[in-house]
Design a protein around this motif. Structure first.
Motif, PDB file in Angstrom:
ATOM      1  N   PRO A 235       5.913 -12.276  -9.654  1.00  7.64           N
ATOM      2  CA  PRO A 235       6.376 -13.584  -9.189  1.00  7.64           C
ATOM      3  C   PRO A 235       6.671 -13.646  -7.695  1.00  7.64           C
ATOM      4  CG  PRO A 235       8.173 -12.408 -10.245  1.00  7.64           C
ATOM      5  CD  PRO A 235       6.955 -11.535 -10.380  1.00  7.64           C
ATOM      6  N   SER A 236       6.832 -12.497  -7.050  1.00  9.01           N
ATOM      7  CA  SER A 236       7.178 -12.471  -5.630  1.00  9.01           C
ATOM      8  C   SER A 236       6.655 -11.178  -5.016  1.00  9.01           C
ATOM      9  CB  SER A 236       8.695 -12.559  -5.436  1.00  9.01           C
ATOM     10  OG  SER A 236       9.328 -11.422  -5.998  1.00  9.01           O
ATOM     11  N   PHE A 237       6.674 -11.112  -3.673  1.00  9.73           N
ATOM     12  CA  PHE A 237       6.174  -9.914  -3.012  1.00  9.73           C
ATOM     13  C   PHE A 237       7.038  -8.689  -3.301  1.00  9.73           C
ATOM     14  CE2 PHE A 237       5.639  -7.042   0.661  1.00  9.73           C
ATOM     15  CZ  PHE A 237       4.282  -6.773   0.515  1.00  9.73           C
ATOM     16  N   PRO A 238       8.379  -8.779  -3.284  1.00  9.08           N
ATOM     17  CA  PRO A 238       9.172  -7.596  -3.652  1.00  9.08           C
ATOM     18  C   PRO A 238       8.847  -7.076  -5.055  1.00  9.08           C
ATOM     19  CG  PRO A 238      10.572  -9.196  -2.551  1.00  9.08           C
ATOM     20  CD  PRO A 238       9.246  -9.868  -2.783  1.00  9.08           C
ATOM     21  N   TRP A 239       8.617  -7.984  -5.992  1.00  7.11           N
ATOM     22  CA  TRP A 239       8.229  -7.557  -7.334  1.00  7.11           C
ATOM     23  C   TRP A 239       6.863  -6.874  -7.313  1.00  7.11           C
ATOM     24  CZ3 TRP A 239      10.276  -6.326 -11.690  1.00  7.11           C
ATOM     25  CH2 TRP A 239      11.498  -6.889 -12.091  1.00  7.11           C
ATOM     26  N   LEU A 240       5.955  -7.406  -6.518  1.00  6.73           N
ATOM     27  CA  LEU A 240       4.631  -6.793  -6.424  1.00  6.73           C
ATOM     28  C   LEU A 240       4.734  -5.378  -5.863  1.00  6.73           C
ATOM     29  CD1 LEU A 240       1.549  -7.096  -6.737  1.00  6.73           C
ATOM     30  CD2 LEU A 240       1.488  -7.930  -4.375  1.00  6.73           C
ATOM     31  N   VAL A 241       5.597  -5.189  -4.877  1.00  2.27           N
ATOM     32  CA  VAL A 241       5.797  -3.852  -4.309  1.00  2.27           C
ATOM     33  C   VAL A 241       6.278  -2.879  -5.387  1.00  2.27           C
ATOM     34  CG1 VAL A 241       7.194  -2.503  -2.692  1.00  2.27           C
ATOM     35  CG2 VAL A 241       6.196  -4.679  -1.964  1.00  2.27           C
ATOM     36  N   VAL A 242       7.226  -3.314  -6.211  1.00  3.88           N
ATOM     37  CA  VAL A 242       7.740  -2.467  -7.292  1.00  3.88           C
ATOM     38  C   VAL A 242       6.632  -2.147  -8.291  1.00  3.88           C
ATOM     39  CG1 VAL A 242       9.329  -2.373  -9.248  1.00  3.88           C
ATOM     40  CG2 VAL A 242      10.094  -3.290  -7.047  1.00  3.88           C
ATOM     41  N   LEU A 243       5.852  -3.156  -8.661  1.00  3.93           N
ATOM     42  CA  LEU A 243       4.791  -2.959  -9.645  1.00  3.93           C
ATOM     43  C   LEU A 243       3.645  -2.121  -9.081  1.00  3.93           C
ATOM     44  CD1 LEU A 243       4.786  -6.548 -11.178  1.00  3.93           C
ATOM     45  CD2 LEU A 243       5.611  -4.441 -12.260  1.00  3.93           C
ATOM     46  N   ARG A 244       3.399  -2.239  -7.765  1.00  2.00           N
ATOM     47  CA  ARG A 244       2.398  -1.358  -7.137  1.00  2.00           C
ATOM     48  C   ARG A 244       2.858   0.091  -7.214  1.00  2.00           C
ATOM     49  NH1 ARG A 244      -2.548  -1.647  -6.738  1.00  2.00           N
ATOM     50  NH2 ARG A 244      -2.717  -0.507  -4.778  1.00  2.00           N
ATOM     51  N   ALA A 245       4.152   0.313  -7.055  1.00  2.00           N
ATOM     52  CA  ALA A 245       4.679   1.667  -7.184  1.00  2.00           C
ATOM     53  C   ALA A 245       4.477   2.191  -8.601  1.00  2.00           C
ATOM     54  CB  ALA A 245       6.162   1.687  -6.812  1.00  2.00           C
ATOM     55  N   MET A 246       4.694   1.328  -9.599  1.00  2.00           N
ATOM     56  CA  MET A 246       4.465   1.739 -10.986  1.00  2.00           C
ATOM     57  C   MET A 246       2.992   2.062 -11.220  1.00  2.00           C
ATOM     58  SD  MET A 246       6.921  -1.016 -12.945  1.00  2.00           S
ATOM     59  CE  MET A 246       6.306  -0.503 -14.547  1.00  2.00           C
ATOM     60  N   ALA A 247       2.109   1.261 -10.611  1.00  2.00           N
ATOM     61  CA  ALA A 247       0.674   1.529 -10.747  1.00  2.00           C
ATOM     62  C   ALA A 247       0.304   2.858 -10.086  1.00  2.00           C
ATOM     63  CB  ALA A 247      -0.129   0.388 -10.132  1.00  2.00           C
ATOM     64  N   GLY A 248       0.915   3.142  -8.939  1.00  2.00           N
ATOM     65  CA  GLY A 248       0.665   4.422  -8.280  1.00  2.00           C
ATOM     66  C   GLY A 248       1.150   5.592  -9.102  1.00  2.00           C
TER      67      GLY A 248
ATOM     68  N   VAL B 139       0.838  -1.198   0.000  1.00  2.00           N
ATOM     69  CA  VAL B 139       0.000   0.000   0.000  1.00  2.00           C
ATOM     70  C   VAL B 139       0.875   1.250   0.000  1.00  2.00           C
ATOM     71  CG1 VAL B 139      -1.780   1.273   1.248  1.00  2.00           C
ATOM     72  CG2 VAL B 139      -1.857  -1.222   1.178  1.00  2.00           C
ATOM     73  N   THR B 140       1.918   1.237   0.832  1.00  2.00           N
ATOM     74  CA  THR B 140       2.805   2.392   0.937  1.00  2.00           C
ATOM     75  C   THR B 140       3.493   2.700  -0.383  1.00  2.00           C
ATOM     76  OG1 THR B 140       3.212   2.012   3.294  1.00  2.00           O
ATOM     77  CG2 THR B 140       4.862   3.285   2.097  1.00  2.00           C
ATOM     78  N   SER B 141       3.978   1.665  -1.082  1.00  2.00           N
ATOM     79  CA  SER B 141       4.690   1.896  -2.340  1.00  2.00           C
ATOM     80  C   SER B 141       3.784   2.572  -3.356  1.00  2.00           C
ATOM     81  CB  SER B 141       5.239   0.576  -2.892  1.00  2.00           C
ATOM     82  OG  SER B 141       4.182  -0.299  -3.266  1.00  2.00           O
ATOM     83  N   PHE B 142       2.522   2.153  -3.410  1.00  2.00           N
ATOM     84  CA  PHE B 142       1.553   2.783  -4.318  1.00  2.00           C
ATOM     85  C   PHE B 142       1.342   4.240  -3.942  1.00  2.00           C
ATOM     86  CE2 PHE B 142      -2.518   4.130  -5.827  1.00  2.00           C
ATOM     87  CZ  PHE B 142      -2.768   3.430  -7.001  1.00  2.00           C
ATOM     88  N   MET B 143       1.103   4.494  -2.658  1.00  2.00           N
ATOM     89  CA  MET B 143       0.769   5.847  -2.217  1.00  2.00           C
ATOM     90  C   MET B 143       1.924   6.812  -2.422  1.00  2.00           C
ATOM     91  SD  MET B 143      -2.342   5.783  -1.318  1.00  2.00           S
ATOM     92  CE  MET B 143      -3.653   4.715  -0.717  1.00  2.00           C
TER      93      MET B 143
END
Length: 400
Positions: free
Chosen positions: A100-113, A55-59
């Motif tokens: 593929p992993s949670f760290p990747w999801l964090v990065v991609l959430r940041a891109m979505a944000g 959530v934080t990475s997106f915001m």
């Protein structure tokens, strides 16, 4: 009424409908991950508090990219930037479904944000361009219906889809929605006169975001916005997790209860003109503080999920009262460079949320969610009363 006037009226109406759709999907993408946090914790084998990093990475990315989208919208046109951002949202959400992993999801959430940052704030600036101040607060309240419905849909439907098809399917559906709305908004790009004004203006008169910060009033509004984001919406990100872990509810049920926050916002949006007229802005501010404090207290002390639902309802209504007033103020801080002003407002609001979620995630794993809401209940009520005192005189004295 002439044919040209009729055409213009229909065009504006259709454009606002397209902006409403854009706001719906952008809002859905903002809160969709909240309900998915328990599923992410299970699938990736991490703690409930650690999932808050998604959530934080997106915001934080959402906040940071406001500083880019504001100047882009002033130069190239608000509608063109919105259409581009929607396409970027489609690509980013599709990518999240393949993480593929949670760290990747964090990065991609940041891109979505980063992509979503160019949607709702620039939509608000565009609405401010086409509506006088006297009726703008009502228009923005009506526009919030689209974003609130998006928040609710994202919170509830993401849980339902995760329970049946898995959390990755949520991002696939969001990607498809963004792609469709981008095509609709692109049809209205030719109506935006911002690029022509930019080319005709002398360099000294062109919008400059840095110049806004020279105003003490602008700095004060942005500071209040940062505090509001830090204390209020950030803690509501953990309601679904609390319902899942403490009351053993399904993700769909947790999402539906969390969506009561949006129902509260819809209640205010529907009643906003009547409430402003009957209560006045000052008493409405007191009502906002009372609802937020009572709502968070209900979540902190509730021993049944019904109390949590009631708390989300009251908190949502109170939050959107103060948010609506602050959005209206943001659209009037600098009418000649409204995109920059609203972008800075959104930067502070979501930077506050991102930092608030980061701190709240730590407190979730130490003092627990009920204690977190109890502390915020007091702080946010005091904040709203202070904010309202600062805003009211300025907002009521502003020219239309």
């Amino acid at each position: 009424m002439s044919d040209s006037t009729l055409t213009l009226t229909h065009s504006v109406r259709h454009e606002r409908l397209a902006l409403g759709l854009a706001g719906f999907f952008a809002a859905a993408s903002i809160r969709a991950a909240d309900t998915l946090l328990p599923a992410l914790s299970r699938d990736f084998g991490i703690s409930a508090g650690m999932t808050g990093v998604a959530v934080t990475s997106f915001m934080l990315a959402y906040a940071a990219f406001q500083l880019i989208y504001g100047p882009l919208a002033e130069r190239h046109g608000k509608l063109r930037v919105i259409a581009f951002a929607l396409l970027a949202c489609a690509a980013a959400n599709l990518s999240q479904s393949l993480a593929p992993s949670f760290p990747w999801l964090v990065v991609l959430r940041a891109m979505a944000g980063a992509a979503a940052a160019g949607v709702v704030p620039i939509c608000l600036a565009r609405l401010g361009d086409t509506e006088p101040l006297a009726s703008r607060q009502g228009l923005l309240a009506r526009y919030s219906v689209a974003t609130i419905c998006g928040l609710m849909t994202g919170q509830w439907l993401s849980g339902l889809i995760a329970d049946t098809l898995g959390w990755r399917a949520v991002f696939v559906l969001l990607a498809a929605g963004f792609a469709g709305v981008a095509a609709v908004v692109a049809r209205f790009v030719r109506h935006d006169e911002s690029p022509a004004r930019w080319r005709l203006a002398s360099p000294d008169l062109r919008p400059n975001a840095a110049a806004l910060l020279r105003s003490a009033w602008v700095r004060r509004v942005l500071g209040m916005t940062l505090l509001l984001g830090f204390l209020c919406p950030s803690v509501f990100a953990f309601v679904a997790t609390y319902l899942k872990l403490h009351f053993a509810l399904s993700l769909a049920a947790a999402g539906a209860i969390t969506a009561m926050h949006g129902i509260g916002g819809l209640l205010y949006a529907g009643l906003a003109p009547a409430l402003i007229r009957r209560l006045g802005r000052r008493r409405l501010a007191w009502l906002s503080a009372a609802l937020l404090g009572a709502g968070m207290t209900s979540i902190a002390l509730g021993h049944h999920w019904l109390w949590i639902a009631a708390g989300c309802l009251a908190g949502g209504c109170g939050y959107y009262v103060v948010l609506n007033a602050m959005q209206t103020t943001a659209t009037q801080m600098a009418p000649m460079q409204r995109a920059n002003a609203v972008a800075l407002f959104a930067f502070c609001l979501f930077a506050g949320q991102g930092l608030g979620v980061l701190l709240a995630a730590r407190l979730v794993d130490t003092i627990g969610i009920p204690a977190l809401f109890a502390i915020c209940a007091v702080l946010v009520a005091l904040l709203v009363l202070w904010v309202s005192r600062q805003l009211l005189q300025r907002l009521e004295a502003a020219p239309p």
